[in-house]
Motif scaffolding. Sequence first.
Motif, short mmCIF file in Angstrom:
data_model
loop_
_atom_site.label_atom_id
_atom_site.label_comp_id
_atom_site.label_asym_id
_atom_site.label_seq_id
_atom_site.Cartn_x
_atom_site.Cartn_y
_atom_site.Cartn_z
N GLY A 122 95.92 -28.33 10.06
CA GLY A 122 96.08 -26.89 10.18
C GLY A 122 97.22 -26.53 11.12
N GLU A 123 97.27 -27.20 12.27
CA GLU A 123 98.33 -26.92 13.24
C GLU A 123 99.70 -27.31 12.70
N ALA A 124 99.76 -28.44 11.97
CA ALA A 124 101.04 -28.88 11.39
C ALA A 124 101.52 -27.89 10.33
N ALA A 125 100.59 -27.41 9.50
CA ALA A 125 100.97 -26.45 8.46
C ALA A 125 101.43 -25.14 9.07
N LYS B 4 105.91 -21.41 10.55
CA LYS B 4 106.67 -20.66 11.56
C LYS B 4 108.15 -21.01 11.55
N ARG B 5 108.45 -22.22 11.09
CA ARG B 5 109.85 -22.65 11.06
C ARG B 5 110.61 -22.10 9.84
N LYS C 265 104.93 -28.55 -2.60
CA LYS C 265 105.55 -28.63 -1.28
C LYS C 265 106.64 -27.59 -1.10
N LEU C 266 106.99 -26.86 -2.17
CA LEU C 266 107.96 -25.78 -2.03
C LEU C 266 107.35 -24.69 -1.15
N PRO C 267 108.16 -24.01 -0.35
CA PRO C 267 107.61 -23.15 0.71
C PRO C 267 107.04 -21.81 0.29
#
Length: 519
Positions: free
Chosen positions: A46-49, A54-55, A103-105
């Motif tokens: 969750g934190e990684a996602a 945010k990036r 994996k596309l944003p």
Amino acid sequence: MIHHVIRASFIKIDLLKVIWGGLFLVGYVTQPEAQAEDASTWVKKGEAALAAAKRLTPNNKPAKNVILFVGDGMGISTITAARIFQGQSKGMDGESNQLSFEKLPYVALSKTYSANQQTADSAPTMTAMVTGVKTNDGILSLNQSILSDEEDNAKVQAAKLITILELAERSGLSTGIVSTARITHATPAATYSHTSNRDWEDNHQVPIGSQVKDIAAQLIDNFAEKHSGNGLEVALGGGRTNFLPNTLTDPEYPEMKGRRTDGRNLVEEFKQKFNAHYVWNSTQFNAVDAKKTQRLLGLFEPSHMQYEHDRSKDVAGEPSLTEMTEKAIDILAQNKKGYFLMVEAGRIDHAHHAGNAYRALSDAVALSDAVKRTLEKIDLDNTLVIVTADHSHTFTIAGYPVRGNPILGKVVNPGSADFAKASDGKPYTTVSYSNGLGFHEHHSETEAPIVPRSGRVQDLTAIDTTNPNYHQEATVPLKSETHGAEDVAIFAGGPKAHLIQGAQEQSYIFYVMKEALGF
């Protein structure tokens, strides 16, 4: 007995034969890898996602290139099942697996109804995507003032909608279509043709006396005028017979001939008019040097290309969807102005219509492979990539199977050593269809047609439901399973990809592509 271990974040799945209750069954054992799942697993994910989200910074640059991938019939349930299918095929945890385009944003929902139907076919749905206008079922790139089978060519011409491919042609970009279906089939045809009946693929299908041109002829004739562009640089897929006269024998199947009754050999016309290279088998295709080829026409089957599962058995050999996509990009990328490319995994739809989940999922994975290779080749800084579907199907994922249970297998509940039973005392599969041909244990396309059978016609206990030729059960008996009407997903990355958001009309996709290319 069948044992299940679900504490691992990555699960190795081994197929084995099991003896149970005196019957020879097919079951699965799941074996945990070294890393175990616990609460911290989900915290870290969750934190990684969140950090990745945010990036994200919107790319507002104009796109030099646009690639539109269409999984025909690839509804959200198909994506979910294909994700699990791919992961399990690799001995991984299928549930947490990701297909390449997932994996596309940027992700949105697409509302697929047509101008006149709640549940649409591929003609109006693809028309919406490539013209920005919804239309009636069976209609290709004409507005909804035209009804199916309109024979008056003047009315047809007056109702024409310009497509994103035609805009690209007029702007000097290179253009291409790639499909595992016939390139005259609804999805690819909507990019370059305009007709009141999607089935008018060659001239003998057009009513006598009508001046409406058949779809195959339009691939050439629609680019006859200077303002229309200089024609497609790449067209790869199936559908040879629609381009050949009925006096010519098919090069791969001597018992077959072309279908055209007007004497036109559109393969030769395409070669001569556009100075194009033509191939019809994998050897010829592999010999093509993309860097030295300006135009390429490839027709690899009289009708649709083989399913991915069956491709290796093809008489003359066929390139994969990935190979066709890669070569198309290499040819189109020679144009410094840029390009538009449409890539369709057309046979996902056909397998679903047949009630054959294995082939549908295999072809969905093939699309994922094509997207993966594309993302490795192109630069998302200047290329907009969109992956979506034209419509869904009545394909369902149900029951309460334990984590790691084979997606095409029979349901086994957590903590159980036996198949879950329906109220009739028989096991049932995780995936099935709301309508269609219904249960058939083993059946291939080359066999006699299946008689539709609904419901629970046989005890599945001793049947291998993971066999590629197994046809899932269906509730309502139909000769062909139907499309589904629910929304489908849109995935995007690259310039203007952040505009893919929310729940949108399917026609919105056109406006994002148009905006990205600056038309």
